[in-house]
Design an enzyme around this catalytic site. Structure first.
Site, short mmCIF file in Angstrom:
data_model
loop_
_atom_site.label_atom_id
_atom_site.label_comp_id
_atom_site.label_asym_id
_atom_site.label_seq_id
_atom_site.Cartn_x
_atom_site.Cartn_y
_atom_site.Cartn_z
N CYS A 25 -3.09 50.76 34.43
CA CYS A 25 -2.72 51.29 35.74
C CYS A 25 -3.55 52.54 36.02
CB CYS A 25 -1.23 51.63 35.73
SG CYS A 25 -0.66 52.57 37.16
N HIS A 354 2.41 55.17 44.10
CA HIS A 354 1.09 54.66 44.49
C HIS A 354 0.19 54.54 43.28
CE1 HIS A 354 -1.19 53.82 48.23
NE2 HIS A 354 0.03 53.89 48.73
N CYS A 355 0.10 53.32 42.75
CA CYS A 355 -0.74 53.02 41.60
C CYS A 355 -1.51 51.75 41.91
CB CYS A 355 0.10 52.78 40.36
SG CYS A 355 1.51 53.87 40.17
N ILE A 356 -2.51 51.47 41.10
CA ILE A 356 -3.22 50.21 41.22
C ILE A 356 -3.32 49.59 39.84
CG2 ILE A 356 -5.57 51.09 40.91
CD1 ILE A 356 -6.39 49.18 43.19
#
Length: 366
Positions: A25, A354-356
């Site tokens: 992440c 808010h992560c990717i």
């Protein structure tokens, strides 16, 4: 890192669902004083809690500016990888690479980013550092990358099931500040070619007063192929009521790429979250940046959660509905640990968790 001139679809790569297995992440450290109150100090504490919670399930990388590197490194535990990276703000899901897989390898997509609308209705200027982040991520991870100089997109504006279906909002993808020279059909072709999807379901709007022009990730979340969680309200006086009704009507009548009817799980929205005078006064007023005014309604939603390998992080708002939201997701994810994170400070900056995700090449379809 090789910059590719082909497309994910042509090369046999697909975007997996968030619920599939992750390699890790990525996040960005908040500090911008004209977006985060008190120079981001309260938000940094929350981002630290989010990073620690996710690191229980998968590796976490935090991107931090030169000015904040030492502070972040001291606040974050050793298991969090900290990388110095220039940025304009901290919305990794929107500015970071979209990862695509083919069963053996991972590649990245580097969309053009223009701060959610550029000079038409974007949220800050300049945004050049944020537009470089996806490419830098791919370089750091030694991943080949597709760069789209001719198409604007944020990660929060797309939700896929990993099996050929994509859900988006018209409010966002057809907004004037993004790809206004393209027709809806041309936008669909771009999405199909680069995400390798066959079916796109359009819903009209996202969460009311969402400054991203209604990102889909705040109103809806794929939790498995054929299964979505939808933000919901029964309050007919709330402008969000009609939005939710429209979305439900479209989704309940839709079939996905595999010809399945969607299972829709309603997730009640919290009560309206309004900016206080103290919070408003803590944000620097700067021309070119969206102000934070006392009494403004924030786009609070439980649907903007994060699915980690063995856990789910869900925003909490000190609302009586917080507990029910956790229970709903625990029923959806019986084998995951559902963790509530008090997210008001993140919401004040304009978003939720808010992560990717960085996907594994062998991520299996569930």
């Amino acid at each position: 890192m090789k910059k590719l001139k082909t497309s994910p679809k042509a090369d046999g790569y697909r975007m997996p669902g968030e619920f599939e297995k992750h390699d890790g992440c990525w996040m960005i450290w908040p500090e911008r004083p004209d977006n985060w109150r008190l120079g981001g100090k309260p938000a940094q504490k929350v981002f630290t809690k989010v990073a620690i919670a996710i690191s229980e399930f998968e590796p976490v990388t935090m991107c931090v500016s030169n000015e904040q590197y030492e502070n972040a490194r001291n606040m974050l535990p050793a298991q969090i990888r900290v990388i110095e990276m220039s940025n304009n703000d901290s919305w990794m899901r929107d500015v970071g690479a979209t990862f695509v897989i083919n069963g053996k390898d991972v590649r990245g997509i580097d969309w053009t980013f223009n701060s959610w609308g550029g000079l038409v209705d974007g949220l800050y200027f300049p945004w050049d550092k944020d537009d470089q982040i996806a490419g830098k991520m791919c370089d750091i991870e030694r991943l080949d990358c597709y760069r789209l100089d001719d198409f604007i997109l944020e990660g929060g504006s797309i939700h896929v099931d990993g099996e050929g279906t994509l859900i988006v909002t018209e409010e966002c993808l057809l907004s004037e500040g993004r790809n206004s020279t393209l027709s809806k059909e041309e936008i669909e072709e771009k999405l199909k070619e680069n995400l390798n999807v066959e079916k796109i379901i359009w819903i009209p709007h996202g969460i009311y007063n969402d400054e991203t022009n209604g990102h889909v990730d705040n109103i809806l979340h794929y939790v498995a192929p054929g299964k979505v969680v939808l933000a919901w309200t029964e309050d007919q006086k709330d402008p969000q009521y009609k939005i939710c009704q429209e979305a439900y009507s479209i989704l309940s009548q839709a079939v996905d790429a595999k010809k399945r009817k969607l299972e829709i799980i309603k997730l009640d929205l919290p009560a309206n979250v309004l900016i206080t005078k103290e919070e408003s006064e803590g944000v620097d007023a700067v021309n070119g940046t969206l102000p934070r005014e006392e009494g403004d309604r924030l786009a609070a939603s439980y649907a903007n959660f994060y699915i980690a390998n063995g856990g789910v992080l869900i925003p909490q708002f000190n609302d009586p509905k917080d507990k029910k939201a956790i229970e709903t997701l625990q029923n959806v994810f019986p084998y995951h640990k559902v963790i509530g994170i008090f997210a008001r400070e993140i919401l004040l900056g304009g978003g939720n968790i808010h992560c990717i995700t960085q996907q594994q090449p062998s991520a299996s379809k569930k």
